[in-house]
Design a protein around this motif. Structure first.
Motif, short mmCIF file in Angstrom:
data_model
loop_
_atom_site.label_atom_id
_atom_site.label_comp_id
_atom_site.label_asym_id
_atom_site.label_seq_id
_atom_site.Cartn_x
_atom_site.Cartn_y
_atom_site.Cartn_z
N GLU A 94 0.87 -1.17 -0.08
CA GLU A 94 -0.05 -0.13 0.04
C GLU A 94 0.91 1.38 0.02
O GLU A 94 1.85 1.37 0.68
CB GLU A 94 -1.05 0.07 1.30
CG GLU A 94 -1.98 -1.12 1.19
CD GLU A 94 -3.05 -0.60 2.32
OE1 GLU A 94 -3.94 0.04 2.11
OE2 GLU A 94 -2.77 -1.39 3.34
N TRP A 96 -0.49 5.41 -0.18
CA TRP A 96 -1.70 6.40 -0.46
C TRP A 96 -1.53 7.50 0.44
O TRP A 96 -0.86 7.57 1.44
CB TRP A 96 -3.09 5.51 -0.35
CG TRP A 96 -3.14 4.74 0.84
CD1 TRP A 96 -3.16 3.36 0.95
CD2 TRP A 96 -3.58 5.11 2.23
NE1 TRP A 96 -3.35 3.20 2.22
CE2 TRP A 96 -3.85 4.04 3.06
CE3 TRP A 96 -3.89 6.50 2.68
CZ2 TRP A 96 -4.14 4.10 4.49
CZ3 TRP A 96 -4.16 6.85 4.04
CH2 TRP A 96 -4.35 5.69 5.03
N LYS A 108 -8.98 7.78 0.25
CA LYS A 108 -7.62 7.52 0.05
C LYS A 108 -7.41 7.54 -1.51
O LYS A 108 -8.16 7.29 -2.24
CB LYS A 108 -7.31 5.94 0.48
CG LYS A 108 -7.52 5.72 2.15
CD LYS A 108 -7.32 4.16 2.22
CE LYS A 108 -7.76 3.99 3.82
NZ LYS A 108 -7.65 2.75 4.17
N PHE A 109 -6.20 7.96 -1.72
CA PHE A 109 -5.74 8.10 -3.25
C PHE A 109 -4.42 7.49 -3.22
O PHE A 109 -3.56 7.91 -2.64
CB PHE A 109 -5.65 9.70 -3.53
CG PHE A 109 -7.04 10.35 -3.13
CD1 PHE A 109 -7.85 10.37 -4.39
CD2 PHE A 109 -7.18 10.87 -2.31
CE1 PHE A 109 -8.89 11.23 -4.43
CE2 PHE A 109 -8.46 11.96 -2.13
CZ PHE A 109 -9.22 11.71 -2.98
N GLY A 110 -4.22 6.68 -4.24
CA GLY A 110 -2.89 5.95 -4.69
C GLY A 110 -2.86 4.48 -4.65
O GLY A 110 -3.79 4.02 -5.79
N ARG A 111 -2.23 3.85 -4.24
CA ARG A 111 -1.98 2.27 -4.45
C ARG A 111 -2.82 1.61 -3.03
O ARG A 111 -2.18 1.67 -1.93
CB ARG A 111 -0.65 1.80 -4.46
CG ARG A 111 -0.51 0.36 -4.47
CD ARG A 111 1.17 0.09 -5.00
NE ARG A 111 1.36 -1.26 -4.58
CZ ARG A 111 1.31 -2.33 -5.67
NH1 ARG A 111 1.00 -1.76 -6.84
NH2 ARG A 111 1.96 -3.46 -5.52
N VAL A 112 -4.14 1.14 -3.45
CA VAL A 112 -4.66 0.70 -1.92
C VAL A 112 -5.14 -0.72 -2.24
O VAL A 112 -4.94 -1.44 -3.14
CB VAL A 112 -6.16 1.50 -2.02
CG1 VAL A 112 -5.66 3.00 -1.91
CG2 VAL A 112 -7.05 1.51 -3.32
#
Length: 416
Positions: A94, A96, A108-112
């Motif tokens: 993860e 984010w 949340k924003f990003g790699r989740v």
């Protein structure tokens, strides 16, 4: 003496901005260390025994939170994995940044992570999740989609936004959106032009840069939504969940040729507890299993080997939960556990069926697992058990790769 005082003064001056920057921000170091002594025996191959963490659960990371006032908080998470026993550092987990509030939830924003993994069923109802006795992937009872294209059920989803609602009268929901036209490369995959790339690997996403992205050029907007109801009535606990996942194909995927349609996964299940006894079940229906990172494939960790293939040269890898490419299928799991003191006794099993489509024949998988988890403390535990997987894959029988699977394992885990 004066030189020492001057040195201390300079050091304090340099440190002051760092302390000021950190004021109001809480940084927590967390992680997990896990190793298993496991034997994987696939019929027709020699038994393979190792002391490893092939489930890829050892990790370390940083959790960041800052109180912004008015009930609002800023959050962030950075996490990396490694494998004790092999000396290998694997990949990013993860990563984010987000905002949270007790009133409206977390964004949340990003790699989740996918809601199908940690929110509604999936790994939340499998006591042996994150071990070699897991129900998904090589266990064959839950989907274990590859990373970056759709649900990412056993892994992580790149370039995504995820929302988790607060709990209201026992009800809560989670939603994941992965926008199309995302050209960011997956850091866990080797670039075809790099030294780390291995030619001949049966991974359609590792064939070159054009397909190593989250959504693809002219991609569609993949999404996932899930809801659950959790409530405790004296000694009776009720957890009912359901969800829907859609992996839309992009123009770049269609350019590969053949029939590739939008993938849909429907999931429903429940976990009921009464005192020290818990029973659980989950059912998944899959339409048009996407061959490029969807339900027609598995992550490397879920398969304990090559993500797209069925067997690896070391005799440990199988992807028993994979559907036939572009085909339909279903998977179910049922189980129970009973806790005596610090020890949990577990038995579970189920079945997966991949329907035939075109030249691809039907595939049936059955599984039974029994074992125990003993808590040494709140953070440390011992676990072990046995898993038997019966494989009837008519596509592989002709080449001698249709093989049943036996797994014996004992492991130790510590969370920090």
């Amino acid at each position: 003496m004066k030189k020492k005082l001057i040195a201390l003064g300079v050091a304090g001056a340099l440190a002051a901005p760092l302390i000021a920057t950190a004021q109001g921000t809480h940084v927590t170091i967390f992680g997990r260390l896990q190793a298993e002594y496991s034997t994987v025996h696939i019929n027709g191959n020699g038994a393979q025994t190792g002391i490893l963490d092939d489930a890829a659960q050892s990790r370390w990371g940083l959790q960041v939170a800052e109180d912004l006032g008015m009930g609002l908080r800023a959050m962030g998470r950075v996490e990396f994995s490694f494998n004790p026993g092999s000396g290998r550092s694997d990949s990013a987990r993860e990563q984010w940044v987000g905002l949270g509030s007790d009133q409206w939830g977390e964004l949340k924003f990003g790699r989740v992570q996918s809601p199908f993994k940690d929110f509604a069923g999936g790994h939340t109802i499998d006591p042996f999740a994150y071990t070699s006795l897991h129900a998904n992937g090589s266990g064959g009872l839950m989907t274990a989609s590859q990373n970056g294209l759709g649900s990412g059920d056993n892994s992580f989803v790149n370039s995504a936004a995820r929302y988790d609602s607060p709990v209201v009268e026992g009800f809560s929901m989670s939603a994941l959106l992965m926008p199309g036209d995302a050209r960011k490369l997956d850091p866990s995959r080797a670039n075809a032009g790099s030294a780390a790339f291995t030619p001949g690997v049966l991974d359609p996403l590792a064939s070159g840069n054009p397909f190593q992205n989250s959504g693809g050029e002219d991609g569609e907007w993949d999404f996932q939504i899930a809801g659950k109801y959790s409530q405790q009535f004296d000694a009776l606990g009720v957890n009912i969940f359901g969800g829907y996942s859609r992996d839309n194909v992009s123009n770049r995927m269609k350019s590969l040729g053949g029939v590739i349609d939008d993938e849909e996964i429907w999931r429903g299940g429940a976990l009921i507890s009464f005192a020290d006894l818990r029973v659980r079940g989950q059912y998944e229906a899959i339409n048009n299993a996407n061959p490029l990172g969807g339900a027609a494939t598995c992550t490397t960790a879920a398969a304990f080997g090559n993500a797209a293939g069925s067997l690896t040269l070391d005799g440990r890898g199988q992807c028993n939960s994979a559907m036939n490419a572009n085909g339909d299928g279903w998977l179910w799991i049922a189980g129970a556990d009973y806790t005596i003191g610090n020890t949990m006794l577990i038995v579970q099993g189920g079945m997966a069926t991949a329907q035939s489509i075109g030249a691809l024949a039907k595939k049936d998988i059955e599984n039974i697992t029994a074992g125990v988890i003993h808590s040494l403390s709140r953070r440390s535990s011992l676990f072990g058990g046995y898993q038997r997987v019966w494989v009837k894959d008519r596509n592989l029988a002709a080449v001698g790769l249709d093989a049943d699977r036996n797994v014996y394992s004992v492991g130790l885990r510590h969370d920090f």
